[in-house]
Design a protein around this motif. Structure first.
Motif, PDB file in Angstrom:
ATOM      1  N   LYS A  39       0.928  -1.231  -0.136  1.00 27.96           N
ATOM      2  CA  LYS A  39      -0.121  -0.048   0.011  1.00 27.96           C
ATOM      3  C   LYS A  39       0.989   1.239  -0.114  1.00 27.96           C
ATOM      4  CE  LYS A  39      -4.351  -1.355   0.274  1.00 27.96           C
ATOM      5  NZ  LYS A  39      -5.453  -1.028  -0.614  1.00 27.96           N
ATOM      6  N   PRO A  40       0.555   2.235  -0.836  1.00 23.65           N
ATOM      7  CA  PRO A  40       1.639   3.167  -0.920  1.00 23.65           C
ATOM      8  C   PRO A  40       1.898   4.279   0.280  1.00 23.65           C
ATOM      9  CG  PRO A  40      -0.453   3.889  -2.387  1.00 23.65           C
ATOM     10  CD  PRO A  40      -0.787   2.254  -1.820  1.00 23.65           C
ATOM     11  N   VAL A  41       3.149   4.297   0.275  1.00 23.05           N
ATOM     12  CA  VAL A  41       3.297   5.491   1.397  1.00 23.05           C
ATOM     13  C   VAL A  41       3.156   6.755   0.468  1.00 23.05           C
ATOM     14  CG1 VAL A  41       5.197   6.625   2.263  1.00 23.05           C
ATOM     15  CG2 VAL A  41       4.908   4.087   2.857  1.00 23.05           C
ATOM     16  N   VAL A  42       2.548   7.744   0.754  1.00 20.07           N
ATOM     17  CA  VAL A  42       2.523   8.982   0.047  1.00 20.07           C
ATOM     18  C   VAL A  42       3.102  10.243   0.516  1.00 20.07           C
ATOM     19  CG1 VAL A  42       0.538  10.425  -1.161  1.00 20.07           C
ATOM     20  CG2 VAL A  42       0.067   7.943  -0.797  1.00 20.07           C
ATOM     21  N   VAL A  43       3.925  10.643  -0.369  1.00 13.66           N
ATOM     22  CA  VAL A  43       4.614  11.851   0.001  1.00 13.66           C
ATOM     23  C   VAL A  43       3.727  12.901  -0.707  1.00 13.66           C
ATOM     24  CG1 VAL A  43       6.620  13.597  -0.480  1.00 13.66           C
ATOM     25  CG2 VAL A  43       7.011  11.008  -0.475  1.00 13.66           C
ATOM     26  N   TRP A  44       2.949  14.035   0.318  1.00 16.27           N
ATOM     27  CA  TRP A  44       2.375  15.242  -0.193  1.00 16.27           C
ATOM     28  C   TRP A  44       3.431  16.426  -0.012  1.00 16.27           C
ATOM     29  CZ3 TRP A  44      -2.012  17.797   2.849  1.00 16.27           C
ATOM     30  CH2 TRP A  44      -2.368  18.863   2.046  1.00 16.27           C
ATOM     31  N   ASN A  45       3.657  16.869  -0.975  1.00 19.90           N
ATOM     32  CA  ASN A  45       4.621  17.933  -1.136  1.00 19.90           C
ATOM     33  C   ASN A  45       3.483  19.268  -1.132  1.00 19.90           C
ATOM     34  OD1 ASN A  45       6.329  16.288  -3.454  1.00 19.90           O
ATOM     35  ND2 ASN A  45       7.399  17.423  -1.976  1.00 19.90           N
ATOM     36  N   MET A  46       3.153  19.542   0.103  1.00 20.33           N
ATOM     37  CA  MET A  46       2.101  20.344   0.246  1.00 20.33           C
ATOM     38  C   MET A  46       2.162  21.893  -0.277  1.00 20.33           C
ATOM     39  SD  MET A  46       2.089  20.016   4.453  1.00 20.33           S
ATOM     40  CE  MET A  46       0.575  20.550   4.835  1.00 20.33           C
ATOM     41  N   GLY A 296       5.498   4.379  -8.086  1.00 22.69           N
ATOM     42  CA  GLY A 296       4.274   3.965  -8.920  1.00 22.69           C
ATOM     43  C   GLY A 296       3.534   2.586  -8.393  1.00 22.69           C
ATOM     44  N   ARG A 297       4.168   2.178  -7.206  1.00 22.58           N
ATOM     45  CA  ARG A 297       3.358   1.227  -6.652  1.00 22.58           C
ATOM     46  C   ARG A 297       3.331   1.339  -5.217  1.00 22.58           C
ATOM     47  NH1 ARG A 297       5.227  -4.965  -5.782  1.00 22.58           N
ATOM     48  NH2 ARG A 297       3.670  -5.827  -4.954  1.00 22.58           N
ATOM     49  N   GLY A 298       4.426   0.989  -4.425  1.00 12.92           N
ATOM     50  CA  GLY A 298       4.414   1.370  -3.083  1.00 12.92           C
ATOM     51  C   GLY A 298       4.778   2.610  -2.474  1.00 12.92           C
ATOM     52  N   ILE A 299       4.959   3.502  -3.588  1.00 18.25           N
ATOM     53  CA  ILE A 299       5.367   5.010  -3.027  1.00 18.25           C
ATOM     54  C   ILE A 299       4.610   5.754  -4.203  1.00 18.25           C
ATOM     55  CG2 ILE A 299       7.693   5.129  -4.060  1.00 18.25           C
ATOM     56  CD1 ILE A 299       8.264   7.004  -1.789  1.00 18.25           C
ATOM     57  N   GLY A 300       4.143   6.912  -3.612  1.00 17.58           N
ATOM     58  CA  GLY A 300       3.280   7.862  -4.595  1.00 17.58           C
ATOM     59  C   GLY A 300       3.686   9.266  -4.217  1.00 17.58           C
ATOM     60  N   CYS A 301       3.126  10.102  -4.896  1.00 15.87           N
ATOM     61  CA  CYS A 301       3.438  11.668  -4.639  1.00 15.87           C
ATOM     62  C   CYS A 301       2.365  12.358  -5.095  1.00 15.87           C
ATOM     63  CB  CYS A 301       4.592  12.234  -5.275  1.00 15.87           C
ATOM     64  SG  CYS A 301       5.039  13.927  -4.887  1.00 15.87           S
ATOM     65  N   VAL A 302       1.765  13.658  -4.276  1.00 16.50           N
ATOM     66  CA  VAL A 302       0.651  14.403  -4.596  1.00 16.50           C
ATOM     67  C   VAL A 302       1.515  15.384  -4.474  1.00 16.50           C
ATOM     68  CG1 VAL A 302      -1.379  15.262  -4.017  1.00 16.50           C
ATOM     69  CG2 VAL A 302      -1.070  13.001  -3.817  1.00 16.50           C
ATOM     70  N   SER A 303       1.524  16.457  -5.506  1.00 11.16           N
ATOM     71  CA  SER A 303       1.896  18.012  -5.429  1.00 11.16           C
ATOM     72  C   SER A 303       1.048  18.948  -4.799  1.00 11.16           C
ATOM     73  CB  SER A 303       2.316  18.148  -6.957  1.00 11.16           C
ATOM     74  OG  SER A 303       3.508  17.679  -7.345  1.00 11.16           O
ATOM     75  N   TRP A 304       1.676  20.013  -4.681  1.00 11.88           N
ATOM     76  CA  TRP A 304       1.110  21.197  -4.117  1.00 11.88           C
ATOM     77  C   TRP A 304      -0.317  21.623  -4.976  1.00 11.88           C
ATOM     78  CZ3 TRP A 304       6.003  20.884  -5.364  1.00 11.88           C
ATOM     79  CH2 TRP A 304       6.376  21.608  -6.721  1.00 11.88           C
ATOM     80  N   ASP A 305      -0.339  21.321  -6.178  1.00 10.19           N
ATOM     81  CA  ASP A 305      -1.369  21.416  -6.860  1.00 10.19           C
ATOM     82  C   ASP A 305      -2.507  20.333  -7.141  1.00 10.19           C
ATOM     83  OD1 ASP A 305       0.157  20.100  -8.496  1.00 10.19           O
ATOM     84  OD2 ASP A 305       0.206  21.537 -10.176  1.00 10.19           O
ATOM     85  N   GLY A 306      -2.365  19.217  -6.338  1.00  9.17           N
ATOM     86  CA  GLY A 306      -2.950  17.879  -6.562  1.00  9.17           C
ATOM     87  C   GLY A 306      -2.693  17.049  -7.572  1.00  9.17           C
ATOM     88  N   GLU A 307      -1.579  17.180  -8.460  1.00  6.31           N
ATOM     89  CA  GLU A 307      -1.112  16.293  -9.530  1.00  6.31           C
ATOM     90  C   GLU A 307      -0.446  15.169  -8.655  1.00  6.31           C
ATOM     91  OE1 GLU A 307      -1.766  16.484 -12.469  1.00  6.31           O
ATOM     92  OE2 GLU A 307      -2.553  18.542 -12.532  1.00  6.31           O
ATOM     93  N   VAL A 308      -0.829  13.753  -9.314  1.00  5.80           N
ATOM     94  CA  VAL A 308      -0.410  12.524  -8.879  1.00  5.80           C
ATOM     95  C   VAL A 308       1.093  12.156  -9.715  1.00  5.80           C
ATOM     96  CG1 VAL A 308      -1.052  10.165  -8.098  1.00  5.80           C
ATOM     97  CG2 VAL A 308      -2.714  11.996  -7.628  1.00  5.80           C
TER      98      VAL A 308
END
Length: 392
Positions: A39-46, A296-308
């Motif tokens: 399950k992805p650890v998600v980095v949110w570059n807030m 793309g599987r166990g880690i993902g990222c969401v940018s400050w503008d919501g892009e994945v």
């Protein structure tokens, strides 16, 4: 992420992960890399805003307001979705995440929803009162970026006094009872600082450090020529292993990890084959559980503008925007060819990666680095330092 202390110093055994069923929602944080469901650890570059001017910033952050930053309420909707999806960890990053006044509110909300909330920070904006607030909301961990001792660090950060302020932030977190660690990105300019950083770990009683290999993204793209050679990388990893073992042998327990070059896993195993074959067999089992790179599987990222994105370094390719569709829906929609292939990338890598005997435990290493240098997502990672004989 390769746990040098876990693998080389025998602080984790395969049975430790198996005891929890290898489910990401049940594993303690130090075993999360061995989860089976990934399950992805998600980095949110807030935020993209930052008070420093770091030469290797992958987000190309600046001290100015940027348009389209997600609001507090949009952040909470993201967290609701991630918690329901089963993402175990939300890593709040930037820019500098503490430049957002609502960081404590959002981190606390993630904790309330059952997630582990951690932040990646430059450490300069953590006075005692802020540290107490972060402790009260249940923050799990604060990772402070450090590039070496004072002269080197301040040069990299582009602001005089950054080192002293970071040290104050670390001390304030410690006094508040928050687990705090260091993040160190290795390159030609600071590789000689590694021994001093180990000394700092011991002197300041800092329990954890992650040594990051350079990824060619953002302003870090300009440092490709300043990355270590393969031989220099091997020497750096050897030094990290030796200094970690020295601490361990003296009864000083530190968690030491290397990040963003999964050739480190086979390299540790090959060294242990010569030094301790019995432990080497256990390490191989753990590396197989780890599975190597999981962008793309166990880690993902969401940018400050919501892009994945597949991870925080892959901002030039978006799979969708959480303002339009939930992250969980975007992440499981395989209509995007790149996302679909990243989830099974071992089938698509080419060259020496395709025939490498370590492919199952390396996962093809960093695709974004291959793309940056060769303009080919599936080409061999140029930072892999294993010899042809070692991968045959």
């Amino acid at each position: 992420m390769i746990g040098i202390s876990k693998l080389y110093c025998n602080t984790v055994e395969p049975s430790d992960a198996l005891r929890y069923g290898r489910h990401s929602g049940q594993l303690p944080s130090h075993l999360l890399q061995f989860s089976q469901d990934k399950k992805p650890v998600v980095v949110w570059n807030m935020t993209r805003r930052c008070n420093l001017k770091c030469v290797h910033c992958y987000a190309q952050a600046k001290d100015e307001r940027f348009k389209d930053e997600m609001t507090t309420e949009e952040g909470k909707r993201l967290i609701d979705d991630l918690a329901a999806f089963g993402s175990p960890v939300l890593l709040l990053s930037g820019g500098e995440p503490l430049m957002r006044k609502d960081l404590p509110e959002l981190a606390g909300y993630a904790v309330e929803k059952g997630m582990r909330a951690v932040i990646s920070t430059n450490g300069t904006l953590i006075p005692p009162e802020k540290a107490r607030i972060l402790k009260e909301i249940g923050l799990s961990y604060v990772g402070v970026s450090l590039d070496g001792m004072e002269a080197i660090h301040d040069k990299f950060r582009g602001v005089n006094g950054a080192f002293k302020k970071a040290m104050e932030g670390i001390e304030n977190c410690q006094n508040a009872g928050i687990k705090v660690g260091l993040r160190f990105t290795i390159n030609k300019f600071n590789v000689a600082e590694i021994p001093a950083v180990f000394d700092l770990l011991e002197e300041r009683e800092i329990p954890r450090i992650c040594f990051y290999h350079l990824v060619y993204a953002g302003r870090g793209s300009d440092l490709v020529k300043d990355d270590l050679t393969h031989e220099e990388t091997r020497k750096a990893v050897d030094l990290i292993m030796e200094r970690t073992k020295d601490l361990h042998d003296r009864g000083i327990r530190k968690e030491v990890l290397t990040v963003d070059n999964h050739a480190d896993g086979p390299y540790v195993y090959l060294r242990l084959q010569k030094e301790d074959p019995e432990r080497a067999a256990e390490v191989l089992e753990l590396l197989e559980m780890n599975e190597g790179n999981n962008s793309g599987r166990g880690i993902g990222c969401v940018s400050w503008d919501g892009e994945v994105h597949a991870d925080q370094f892959w901002r030039h390719h978006s799979f969708g925007n959480v303002r339009k569709r939930p992250f969980s829906e975007i992440w499981t929609d395989l209509s995007d060819p790149l996302l679909a292939k990243l989830k099974e990338k071992k089938q698509h890598v080419t060259g020496r990666c395709a025939g490498c005997r370590w492919l199952d435990i390396c996962g093809g290493n960093f695709r974004v680095r291959a793309e940056a240098l060769y303009d080919d997502v599936w080409a061999p990672d140029p930072a892999c330092y294993l010899t042809d004989a070692e991968i045959a």
